[in-house]
Scaffold this motif. Sequence first.
Motif, PDB file in Angstrom:
ATOM      1  N   VAL A 137       0.857  -1.185   0.000  1.00 33.90           N
ATOM      2  CA  VAL A 137       0.000   0.000   0.000  1.00 33.90           C
ATOM      3  C   VAL A 137       0.892   1.234   0.000  1.00 33.90           C
ATOM      4  O   VAL A 137       1.934   1.253   0.658  1.00 33.90           O
ATOM      5  CB  VAL A 137      -0.952   0.016   1.213  1.00 33.90           C
ATOM      6  CG1 VAL A 137      -0.169  -0.022   2.521  1.00 33.90           C
ATOM      7  CG2 VAL A 137      -1.873   1.238   1.171  1.00 33.90           C
ATOM      8  N   ARG A 138       0.496   2.232  -0.768  1.00 33.19           N
ATOM      9  CA  ARG A 138       1.295   3.449  -0.867  1.00 33.19           C
ATOM     10  C   ARG A 138       0.370   4.659  -0.900  1.00 33.19           C
ATOM     11  O   ARG A 138      -0.654   4.664  -1.589  1.00 33.19           O
ATOM     12  CB  ARG A 138       2.170   3.416  -2.116  1.00 33.19           C
ATOM     13  CG  ARG A 138       2.943   4.712  -2.341  1.00 33.19           C
ATOM     14  CD  ARG A 138       4.063   4.516  -3.311  1.00 33.19           C
ATOM     15  NE  ARG A 138       4.795   5.757  -3.559  1.00 33.19           N
ATOM     16  CZ  ARG A 138       6.031   5.800  -3.996  1.00 33.19           C
ATOM     17  NH1 ARG A 138       6.694   4.692  -4.215  1.00 33.19           N
ATOM     18  NH2 ARG A 138       6.639   6.952  -4.216  1.00 33.19           N
ATOM     19  N   MET A 139       0.770   5.696  -0.173  1.00 33.59           N
ATOM     20  CA  MET A 139       0.034   6.967  -0.154  1.00 33.59           C
ATOM     21  C   MET A 139       0.963   8.073  -0.635  1.00 33.59           C
ATOM     22  O   MET A 139       2.041   8.264  -0.072  1.00 33.59           O
ATOM     23  CB  MET A 139      -0.493   7.259   1.255  1.00 33.59           C
ATOM     24  CG  MET A 139      -1.540   6.280   1.750  1.00 33.59           C
ATOM     25  SD  MET A 139      -2.223   6.730   3.362  1.00 33.59           S
ATOM     26  CE  MET A 139      -0.760   6.552   4.384  1.00 33.59           C
ATOM     27  N   ASP A 140       0.536   8.767  -1.670  1.00 37.63           N
ATOM     28  CA  ASP A 140       1.334   9.830  -2.271  1.00 37.63           C
ATOM     29  C   ASP A 140       0.675  11.182  -2.038  1.00 37.63           C
ATOM     30  O   ASP A 140      -0.545  11.324  -2.200  1.00 37.63           O
ATOM     31  CB  ASP A 140       1.498   9.605  -3.772  1.00 37.63           C
ATOM     32  CG  ASP A 140       2.344   8.375  -4.071  1.00 37.63           C
ATOM     33  OD1 ASP A 140       3.312   8.146  -3.336  1.00 37.63           O
ATOM     34  OD2 ASP A 140       2.017   7.649  -5.025  1.00 37.63           O
ATOM     35  N   ALA A 161     -11.776  21.150   0.438  1.00 37.31           N
ATOM     36  CA  ALA A 161     -10.659  21.133   1.373  1.00 37.31           C
ATOM     37  C   ALA A 161     -10.237  19.707   1.713  1.00 37.31           C
ATOM     38  O   ALA A 161      -9.043  19.400   1.794  1.00 37.31           O
ATOM     39  CB  ALA A 161     -11.028  21.891   2.648  1.00 37.31           C
ATOM     40  N   VAL A 162     -11.220  18.830   1.895  1.00 28.37           N
ATOM     41  CA  VAL A 162     -10.906  17.437   2.212  1.00 28.37           C
ATOM     42  C   VAL A 162     -10.219  16.766   1.028  1.00 28.37           C
ATOM     43  O   VAL A 162      -9.268  15.982   1.189  1.00 28.37           O
ATOM     44  CB  VAL A 162     -12.182  16.681   2.608  1.00 28.37           C
ATOM     45  CG1 VAL A 162     -11.869  15.207   2.880  1.00 28.37           C
ATOM     46  CG2 VAL A 162     -12.821  17.314   3.828  1.00 28.37           C
ATOM     47  N   LYS A 163     -10.666  17.092  -0.173  1.00 32.46           N
ATOM     48  CA  LYS A 163     -10.075  16.507  -1.378  1.00 32.46           C
ATOM     49  C   LYS A 163      -8.618  16.925  -1.539  1.00 32.46           C
ATOM     50  O   LYS A 163      -7.779  16.139  -1.989  1.00 32.46           O
ATOM     51  CB  LYS A 163     -10.884  16.915  -2.605  1.00 32.46           C
ATOM     52  CG  LYS A 163     -10.403  16.310  -3.902  1.00 32.46           C
ATOM     53  CD  LYS A 163     -11.283  16.727  -5.055  1.00 32.46           C
ATOM     54  CE  LYS A 163     -10.797  16.109  -6.372  1.00 32.46           C
ATOM     55  NZ  LYS A 163     -11.664  16.514  -7.511  1.00 32.46           N
ATOM     56  N   MET A 164      -8.310  18.160  -1.140  1.00 29.58           N
ATOM     57  CA  MET A 164      -6.953  18.665  -1.307  1.00 29.58           C
ATOM     58  C   MET A 164      -5.952  18.003  -0.364  1.00 29.58           C
ATOM     59  O   MET A 164      -4.755  17.916  -0.666  1.00 29.58           O
ATOM     60  CB  MET A 164      -6.932  20.181  -1.109  1.00 29.58           C
ATOM     61  CG  MET A 164      -7.695  20.945  -2.184  1.00 29.58           C
ATOM     62  SD  MET A 164      -7.889  22.698  -1.816  1.00 29.58           S
ATOM     63  CE  MET A 164      -6.207  23.270  -1.998  1.00 29.58           C
ATOM     64  N   ILE A 165      -6.424  17.514   0.798  1.00 29.66           N
ATOM     65  CA  ILE A 165      -5.508  16.903   1.765  1.00 29.66           C
ATOM     66  C   ILE A 165      -5.467  15.380   1.643  1.00 29.66           C
ATOM     67  O   ILE A 165      -4.610  14.747   2.256  1.00 29.66           O
ATOM     68  CB  ILE A 165      -5.879  17.283   3.208  1.00 29.66           C
ATOM     69  CG1 ILE A 165      -7.244  16.702   3.588  1.00 29.66           C
ATOM     70  CG2 ILE A 165      -5.868  18.791   3.387  1.00 29.66           C
ATOM     71  CD1 ILE A 165      -7.584  16.878   5.052  1.00 29.66           C
ATOM     72  N   CYS A 166      -6.382  14.799   0.858  1.00 29.51           N
ATOM     73  CA  CYS A 166      -6.394  13.344   0.732  1.00 29.51           C
ATOM     74  C   CYS A 166      -5.272  12.882  -0.188  1.00 29.51           C
ATOM     75  O   CYS A 166      -5.100  13.424  -1.290  1.00 29.51           O
ATOM     76  CB  CYS A 166      -7.743  12.868   0.183  1.00 29.51           C
ATOM     77  SG  CYS A 166      -9.075  12.942   1.392  1.00 29.51           S
ATOM     78  N   LEU A 217      -1.131  21.938   1.942  1.00 29.74           N
ATOM     79  CA  LEU A 217      -1.140  22.992   2.950  1.00 29.74           C
ATOM     80  C   LEU A 217      -2.339  23.922   2.774  1.00 29.74           C
ATOM     81  O   LEU A 217      -2.948  24.363   3.758  1.00 29.74           O
ATOM     82  CB  LEU A 217       0.164  23.783   2.886  1.00 29.74           C
ATOM     83  CG  LEU A 217       1.437  23.009   3.255  1.00 29.74           C
ATOM     84  CD1 LEU A 217       2.668  23.891   3.064  1.00 29.74           C
ATOM     85  CD2 LEU A 217       1.359  22.505   4.694  1.00 29.74           C
ATOM     86  N   SER A 218      -2.691  24.222   1.524  1.00 31.09           N
ATOM     87  CA  SER A 218      -3.861  25.073   1.283  1.00 31.09           C
ATOM     88  C   SER A 218      -5.132  24.388   1.759  1.00 31.09           C
ATOM     89  O   SER A 218      -5.992  25.016   2.393  1.00 31.09           O
ATOM     90  CB  SER A 218      -3.970  25.399  -0.212  1.00 31.09           C
ATOM     91  OG  SER A 218      -2.835  26.103  -0.661  1.00 31.09           O
ATOM     92  N   GLY A 219      -5.263  23.087   1.479  1.00 30.97           N
ATOM     93  CA  GLY A 219      -6.437  22.355   1.939  1.00 30.97           C
ATOM     94  C   GLY A 219      -6.487  22.246   3.448  1.00 30.97           C
ATOM     95  O   GLY A 219      -7.562  22.350   4.047  1.00 30.97           O
ATOM     96  N   ALA A 220      -5.322  22.034   4.085  1.00 32.26           N
ATOM     97  CA  ALA A 220      -5.296  21.942   5.542  1.00 32.26           C
ATOM     98  C   ALA A 220      -5.680  23.273   6.185  1.00 32.26           C
ATOM     99  O   ALA A 220      -6.385  23.304   7.211  1.00 32.26           O
ATOM    100  CB  ALA A 220      -3.910  21.505   6.009  1.00 32.26           C
ATOM    101  N   THR A 221      -5.247  24.374   5.586  1.00 31.02           N
ATOM    102  CA  THR A 221      -5.607  25.696   6.106  1.00 31.02           C
ATOM    103  C   THR A 221      -7.106  25.928   6.026  1.00 31.02           C
ATOM    104  O   THR A 221      -7.735  26.410   6.988  1.00 31.02           O
ATOM    105  CB  THR A 221      -4.862  26.791   5.328  1.00 31.02           C
ATOM    106  OG1 THR A 221      -3.451  26.566   5.433  1.00 31.02           O
ATOM    107  CG2 THR A 221      -5.195  28.167   5.885  1.00 31.02           C
ATOM    108  N   LEU A 222      -7.694  25.587   4.886  1.00 29.79           N
ATOM    109  CA  LEU A 222      -9.150  25.747   4.738  1.00 29.79           C
ATOM    110  C   LEU A 222      -9.915  24.849   5.705  1.00 29.79           C
ATOM    111  O   LEU A 222     -10.943  25.249   6.260  1.00 29.79           O
ATOM    112  CB  LEU A 222      -9.557  25.428   3.296  1.00 29.79           C
ATOM    113  CG  LEU A 222      -9.041  26.385   2.219  1.00 29.79           C
ATOM    114  CD1 LEU A 222      -9.444  25.883   0.840  1.00 29.79           C
ATOM    115  CD2 LEU A 222      -9.580  27.788   2.450  1.00 29.79           C
ATOM    116  N   LEU A 223      -9.400  23.641   5.918  1.00 28.45           N
ATOM    117  CA  LEU A 223     -10.066  22.716   6.826  1.00 28.45           C
ATOM    118  C   LEU A 223     -10.029  23.222   8.259  1.00 28.45           C
ATOM    119  O   LEU A 223     -11.025  23.137   8.997  1.00 28.45           O
ATOM    120  CB  LEU A 223      -9.403  21.344   6.716  1.00 28.45           C
ATOM    121  CG  LEU A 223     -10.057  20.202   7.490  1.00 28.45           C
ATOM    122  CD1 LEU A 223     -11.476  19.967   7.000  1.00 28.45           C
ATOM    123  CD2 LEU A 223      -9.225  18.925   7.354  1.00 28.45           C
ATOM    124  N   VAL A 224      -8.869  23.764   8.681  1.00 23.30           N
ATOM    125  CA  VAL A 224      -8.766  24.303  10.043  1.00 23.30           C
ATOM    126  C   VAL A 224      -9.690  25.507  10.221  1.00 23.30           C
ATOM    127  O   VAL A 224     -10.351  25.662  11.260  1.00 23.30           O
ATOM    128  CB  VAL A 224      -7.297  24.684  10.340  1.00 23.30           C
ATOM    129  CG1 VAL A 224      -7.205  25.451  11.656  1.00 23.30           C
ATOM    130  CG2 VAL A 224      -6.425  23.437  10.395  1.00 23.30           C
TER     131      VAL A 224
END
Length: 474
Positions: free
Chosen positions: A406-409, A437-442, A417-424
């Motif tokens: 299994v690999r996560m890229d 926002a969730v799509k950007m950090i997945c 970082l932009s998605g994490a900022t929006l999520l916070v």
Amino acid sequence: MKKLRWAIDGELWELDASTPRTLEGAARAVPGKALPLGLSRGTKLFRPNQIDFMQRFMAAPFLPSYTHHLGVTIQRVLSIPVSENWSALLLGQFNLRKFLSSLKENGGGDGVRKRDLKSIGKLFLDKSLYALGFSSEVLLTPDDTLLLSSDSYYAHNSSSIPRKKAVFHHKGTILWEKYLKCRPLGSKPSPQPSKACLGSGLSNDNIKCSDFFFLIFYGHWQFPHHNLTVDAAWPALFVDKETGTYWDVPFSMAIDLASLPLDSGLSYHLCLHHNHGSPKQFQGDPIAQVPASLFPGVSAKCAFSYEKNVDIWRSKAQKLKMVQPYDIFLSNPHVSASGTIGAALSANFGESSVRLVEDAKDIKQLSYHNPTLKSTLLGDIFASMSFTAQHGNFQRLVSDLTRFHVRMDFPSGSKFLSGATLLVQDLLNSHQPSPEAVKMICPTTSLSLQQQIAGPFSFRVDSGVVIDFKDKGW
């Protein structure tokens, strides 16, 4: 598992993709809209070499194949030995489905019976039934090869332009190891080269140099192993892995320098790429939008990454004696994990740079565009994590190999970082997290499962995990 590594690395690097659209059997990947960039294309065995191997060692005089756009075809390779370091292959392809369709065109369902031998013979003169490819490989030195290839594909269009390609490949070695074979540290230069030195590829003139001058002149000894590839194709075939469409670029040339992969440590990729001419879609809808990276221009790309591999568990049990594993690379049961982090930078000049900046909105804060000079500078960071577990030594007849990977890229750090900022911000404001926002950090997740069937035969399933963010019930 080397092919598996290429398939997984394709999520970060645009590697060559296998395709039945050409006799060569490969197409370049369209560089992605965001970083990391397409820098490294893994080494591969050309289709003519594969067919020649099957003819020699598997007693297969003809190789049948099936593709959706061609149907059933028959391929045959003729090997032309020129010399010990020079070989040539002639590949011929016959379109069986098109031939049978031609038999029935004027004779209904009984077309074969109603046609005489003369009319059937005329059908074989139809050049649209054939495709012809020629490739020649020259071993310049033990580490350097030159490949020249050309193929004429008439199955779709009788006026199609033959595809031509020239590839020079240098296989990386550490020159320091070669030097030590010629002269150990502190020893005096010898007027005559030793047998070990003759096999290393160094000349007698190099041996007479002092240690200091030799190492300055051949300063590559202090760098990791690296490969150098210079290739040119006209026209060059590209494939967009997102849409599955193919594009022809009149002329494309690339110079690729990449360090060989290490178990752990620093690695790099350097590439200079040039496209010339207007790209056209290959066998598809002519109104499709052309990818920005295929337009004429020059791009210089580089990426540096650090990888760390950790063995969680590795079997110390002895293998079966006098039994050769079916695959030596799959003969060690283990559980391991690895992580990679790196940065990539791209400088584009020409028409491609103008269009590329419009597609790089996700990394806008790490980009620079100069309309006057038609140049664009893009930068980003990336990371990946992987986990591998294997059971069995792949020596016994059945049930001796089970492998899971299994690999996560995270291909774009700025997008993450932009998605994490929006999520916070959504969480602090007591708002429901937005799907964007969730799509950007997945991360991009890849799964692979391999299981032995019997003997050397095994099946492998590669899959990706995708979340449908359009479904509100996610």
